[in-house]
Design an enzyme around this catalytic site. Structure first.
Site, mmCIF file in Angstrom:
data_model
loop_
_atom_site.group_PDB
_atom_site.id
_atom_site.type_symbol
_atom_site.label_atom_id
_atom_site.label_comp_id
_atom_site.label_asym_id
_atom_site.label_seq_id
_atom_site.Cartn_x
_atom_site.Cartn_y
_atom_site.Cartn_z
ATOM 1 C CE1 TYR A 155 4.213 1.072 8.008
ATOM 2 C CE2 TYR A 155 3.311 3.069 10.180
ATOM 3 C CZ TYR A 155 2.913 2.309 8.531
ATOM 4 O OH TYR A 155 2.119 2.449 7.924
ATOM 5 C CG HIS A 169 -3.249 0.959 8.858
ATOM 6 N ND1 HIS A 169 -4.109 -0.754 8.273
ATOM 7 C CD2 HIS A 169 -4.300 0.622 9.903
ATOM 8 C CE1 HIS A 169 -4.799 -1.192 9.352
ATOM 9 N NE2 HIS A 169 -4.884 0.212 9.565
ATOM 10 N NE ARG A 185 -0.474 -0.137 5.109
ATOM 11 C CZ ARG A 185 -0.228 0.193 5.684
ATOM 12 N NH1 ARG A 185 0.801 1.267 5.434
ATOM 13 N NH2 ARG A 185 0.372 -0.320 6.868
#
Lengths: 347, 325
Positions: free
Chosen positions: A260, A250, A246
Site C-alpha cells: 500500500y 504496521h 513509520r
C-alpha cells in the site's frame, strides 16, 4: 503546521525555540538514537521469535520522545500499542517492555512511581480514560497532566471524540496526541475523514488544536510543553496532531507495507528523518559527534542484550498467578478453580 | 429504623458512602441538580457539592472511560448508566477495560468502581429501557454483578459494592423502586457480596430467583402452599459470582429445583445455575431442574409486556411439572 527545525536542520522559527540547555538537547538526541536502535533490535528479535507482538517505531522518534521529554515525573501516560518508547523513557524497565511484547503479566506491572498504564490495544479506549485521569488531577489540584496517544485511524473512533469532548467540558488536565503517520495499517488518512487536518477536530470539542511537524523534535517538544502549561494553569486540554511516518510495517504480525505504499513515498519521508535533521542541528552547534553517537548505539545494544536475558529468566506464568490477579479476594468460583490448578501445578 | 422504598435505601447508601469516604464520586446523566431521573441521587449534590456529585455529557462510553481515569487517580467512582439498555455504548469501558485492569496490570492497578443502572419490566418503558442484560455482565471475568430485590438488601449491598475494590455492576429493578416500603436501619451496615438469602424455607422444591422474580416466587410459593407443596425460595442477590453453597444445600434437602429469571431463556444466568446443580447434585435430584424465563424474542413492545414477562403463574406451572415428573 508548526515547525521549528526544517529538514536541513536549520531553525526556521527562532521565536518558538524552546528553552533547552545544551545538556537537554544532547539528551534528546541520545534518546532518539537509542530508540532507533531499540526498534532495529526489536524487529530482529521478533524475527528470531525472541519477541512477540511488536509495532515498529522508526520515524516517530521526534513525535514520541519530544512529547515525552516535555513531561514531568508526576504526569500520567496512557499509551497506545505503538507507544512503548514513551513508557521506557518515563521509567518502564526495558525488560518489562520485552515481557509486554511476549505476553507476560510482569511486563505490565508499572514500578512504583512510574505513572502510566500499559499499552492500550483497544484503539480509542485510552482517550476517554485520559480525560478521566486529567479530571482526577484537576479535582486533586495536582501539578500534573494526563497525556495520551493515538494514531490517525484512531481519530475516527467514537471514544476519540467523547474523550476530547469530556475533557473540554470538565476542563480536564489532559493532552491528546494524534500521531498521524498517514496510514492505519493499509488505509491512508484520506480514507479516514474528509477533514483537512486532524488537529481541527479539536473544534468539535471546543478545545485547542495544533498541527505540528512530527519529524521535528523541537516543535513537538515546544507544543507539548505549552499544552502541559495550559492544562495545569486551568486553561483546558489540547489536541496535538504530529505529522509523522513509520518507516517499518504496521506491526510485525505479517503486515507488508509494499502492498500500500510506494518507494517514492518512503524515500520522501526518509529525507525528513527526525534523527538526521536533529543531528545536523546539533553538529552545527558542536554538540554532537560520531563518537558520541556510537557510544549511544553500543549502550543501546548492550542494554537490549541484558534485558532480553533478564526477560528469559523471568519465571513462567502459572494459571494460579493469573487467578490471583483477578480480584482483591478470590470469589467462590475462582476459589474452587484455584484449588484444581494448584493441584495440577504441584505435579 | 425508617420505612424506606428501595430507591430511598439506594440514595441513603450513596449518602452514607459520600460521607464516609471523600474519594467517592457520584456522576452520570442528570444525577446532579436534577437528582436523577428516578430521584436516586436527590439532594446529594446540594449536600456534597458539585465536586462530588455531578452531571456528565450524554455519552455512556465517556462515562465509563472517565470512571476508569478517576479510579487511576485514586477516586472511588459510582457512575450511573441511565438505563441498562444503554450499556452497549459502554461495553468496552466495562467489559473490555475496567473488568480487566487489575489482571492486565498484574495486580498493581485496581478499579473500585460501582456502575449503578436501572433495568426491568412491568412499568411500560419505551424501547431498550427494561431489557435484562445481567447475563452479558455475568460472562465477563473481573466483574461482580449485584441485583437487590428489596430496600434492606439494596442499602447493605450498595454500601458493600462501593467499598469493594473491584468493579461491581449494581442493577436496580425499576418495578421494585417504589413498589413497597420496609424497615431499613438508618445507620450503616453491609451485606456480603456473593451471598444468597433463603427468603422462605420449604421442603419440597427449591425456587432460585433474583430481582423482581423473587417476589413472583414468593407469591407462587404461597399458592403452592395451599396445594400442599412446600417451596423454598432463594434470592441470589449476587448473580456473579453465584452462591452455589446455599443453592446446593437447599437442593440436597428438597431434591427438586426451578430457576426463575425475567431475562429471555437464552440470556440471564439461569443456565449457569442449572449446570452447577447437575454437576454437583445430580444424585440428589428427583426431577430435572427446569427454568422459568421470558421467550427468546427481543424485549416486548410495551403493550405486550403482560403476556411476555414471566409471572407467578408460570412458576406454579413449572413447579407442578417438577413435582409430577
Amino acid at each position: 503546521m508548526f515547525q521549528i527545525l526544517n529538514e536541513k536542520g536549520e531553525i526556521v522559527n527562532e521565536d518558538a525555540m524552546p528553552d533547552l540547555s545544551d545538556e537537554d538537547l544532547k539528551e534528546i538526541m541520545k534518546r532518539m538514537v537509542y530508540t532507533r536502535i531499540l526498534d532495529q533490535r526489536s524487529i530482529a528479535l521478533n524475527r528470531q521469535g525472541r519477541l512477540g507482538f511488536y509495532a515498529p517505531t522508526a520515524g516517530q522518534e521526534a513525535s514520541q520522545l519530544g512529547s515525552q521529554f516535555a513531561l514531568e515525573k508526576a504526569d500520567f501516560i496512557l499509551p497506545g500499542y505503538r507507544d512503548v518508547p514513551q513508557l521506557i523513557w518515563h521509567g518502564l524497565p526495558l525488560t518489562k517492555a520485552f515481557l509486554f511484547s511476549r505476553g507476560h503479566f510482569q511486563g505490565n506491572q508499572m514500578p512504583e512511581g512510574v505513572n502510566a498504564v500499559s499499552p492500550q490495544i483497544i484503539i480509542g479506549a485510552q482517550i476517554t480514560q485520559a480525560a478521566g485521569v486529567g479530571l482526577g488531577f484537576k479535582k486533586r489540584k495536582e501539578d500534573a497532566i494526563a497525556i495520551t496517544y493515538t494514531g490517525d485511524g484512531g481519530a475516527s473512533q467514537g471514544d476519540f471524540y467523547e474523550g476530547l469532548n469530556f475533557a473540554g467540558a470538565f476542563g480536564a488536565q489532559t493532552v491528546f496526541v494524534v500521531q498521524n503517520n498517514r496510514f492505519a495499517i493499509s488505509v491512508p488518512v484520506e480514507k479516514q475523514s474528509a477533514a483537512q487536518t486532524i488537529a481541527q477536530k479539536a473544534v468539535a470539542a471546543g478545545i485547542e488544536g495544533i498541527q505540528v511537524d512530527g519529524m521535528d523534535v523541537l516543535a513537538v517538544y515546544a507544543a507539548t510543553k505549552e499544552a502541559r502549561k495550559r492544562a495545569v494553569d486551568g486553561e483546558g486540554p489540547t489536541l496535538i496532531e504530529t505529522l509523522t511516518y513509520r518507516y517499518g510495517p504496521h506491526t510485525m504480525a505479517g503486515d507488508d507495507p509494499t502492498r500500500y505504499r510506494t518507494e517514492d513515498m518512503d524515500s520522501d519521508w526518509e529525507k525528513k528523518d527526525p534523527i538526521v535533521r536533529f543531528r545536523t542541528f546539533l553538529e552545527s552547534k558542536d554538540l554532537w559527534s560520531e563518537e558520541e553517537e556510537n557510544e549511544v548505539i553500543e549502550q543501546a545494544k548492550a542494554d537490549v542484550k541484558a534485558a532480553i536475558k533478564e526477560a528469559d529468566n523471568t519465571p513462567k506464568q502459572k494459571v494460579t498467578d493469573l487467578m490471583e490477579n483477578m480480584y482483591e479476594e478470590l470469589p467462590s468460583n475462582l476459589q474452587e478453580q484455584y484449588e484444581e490448578y494448584k493441584e495440577k501445578e504441584s505435579k | 429504623m425508617a420505612q424506606m422504598t428501595m430507591i430511598q435505601a439506594i440514595t441513603d447508601a450513596m449518602r452514607t458512602e459520600l460521607k464516609n469516604d471523600e474519594n467517592v464520586l457520584v456522576f452520570g446523566e442528570d444525577v446532579g441538580q436534577n437528582g436523577g431521573v428516578f430521584r436516586a441521587t436527590e439532594g446529594l449534590q446540594d449536600e456534597f457539592g458539585e465536586e462530588r456529585v455531578f452531571d456528565t455529557p450524554l455519552a455512556e462510553s465517556g462515562i465509563g472511560g472517565i470512571s476508569i481515569g478517576l479510579a487511576l487517580t485514586g477516586f472511588r467512582p459510582v457512575p450511573e448508566i441511565q438505563f441498562f439498555g444503554f450499556v452497549y455504548e459502554t461495553m468496552d469501558a466495562i467489559s473490555g477495560q475496567m473488568a480487566r485492569y487489575r489482571y492486565r496490570s498484574g495486580n498493581t492497578q485496581s478499579m473500585p468502581i460501582t456502575v449503578r443502572s436501572p433495568f426491568g419490566g412491568g412499568v411500560h418503558t419505551p424501547e431498550l429501557h427494561a431489557d435484562s442484560l445481567e447475563g452479558l455482565m455475568a460472562q465477563q471475568p473481573g466483574l461482580k454483578v449485584v441485583i437487590p430485590s428489596n430496600p434492606y438488601d439494596a442499602k447493605g449491598l450498595l454500601i458493600q459494592s462501593i467499598r469493594d475494590n473491584d468493579p461491581v455492576i449494581f442493577l436496580e429493578h425499576m418495578k421494585l423502586y417504589r413498589s413497597f416500603r420496609e424497615e431499613v436501619p438508618e445507620e450503616e451496615y453491609t451485606i456480603e457480596l456473593g451471598k444468597a438469602e433463603v427468603k422462605k424455607e420449604g421442603t419440597d422444591v427449591t425456587l432460585i430467583a433474583y430481582g423482581a422474580m423473587v417476589h413472583s416466587c414468593l407469591k407462587a410459593a404461597e399458592e403452592l402452599e395451599n396445594d400442599g407443596v412446600s417451596a423454598e425460595v432463594i434470592d441470589l442477590r449476587t448473580v456473579a459470582p453465584v452462591d452455589y453453597e446455599t443453592i446446593l444445600k437447599s437442593v440436597e434437602k428438597t431434591n427438586r429445583a426451578v430457576v426463575v429469571q425475567e431475562a429471555q431463556k437464552q440470556a440471564g444466568i439461569a443456565s449457569n445455575v442449572v449446570s452447577e446443580i447437575q454437576e454437583k447434585a445430580i444424585l440428589h435430584l428427583e426431577a430435572p431442574v427446569l427454568r422459568v424465563s421470558a421467550p427468546d424474542t427481543v424485549y416486548a413492545f410495551t403493550q405486550a409486556e403482560e403476556v411476555w414477562l414471566p409471572n407467578h403463574n408460570d412458576i406454579v406451572e413449572k413447579v407442578n411439572k417438577v413435582m409430577n415428573f
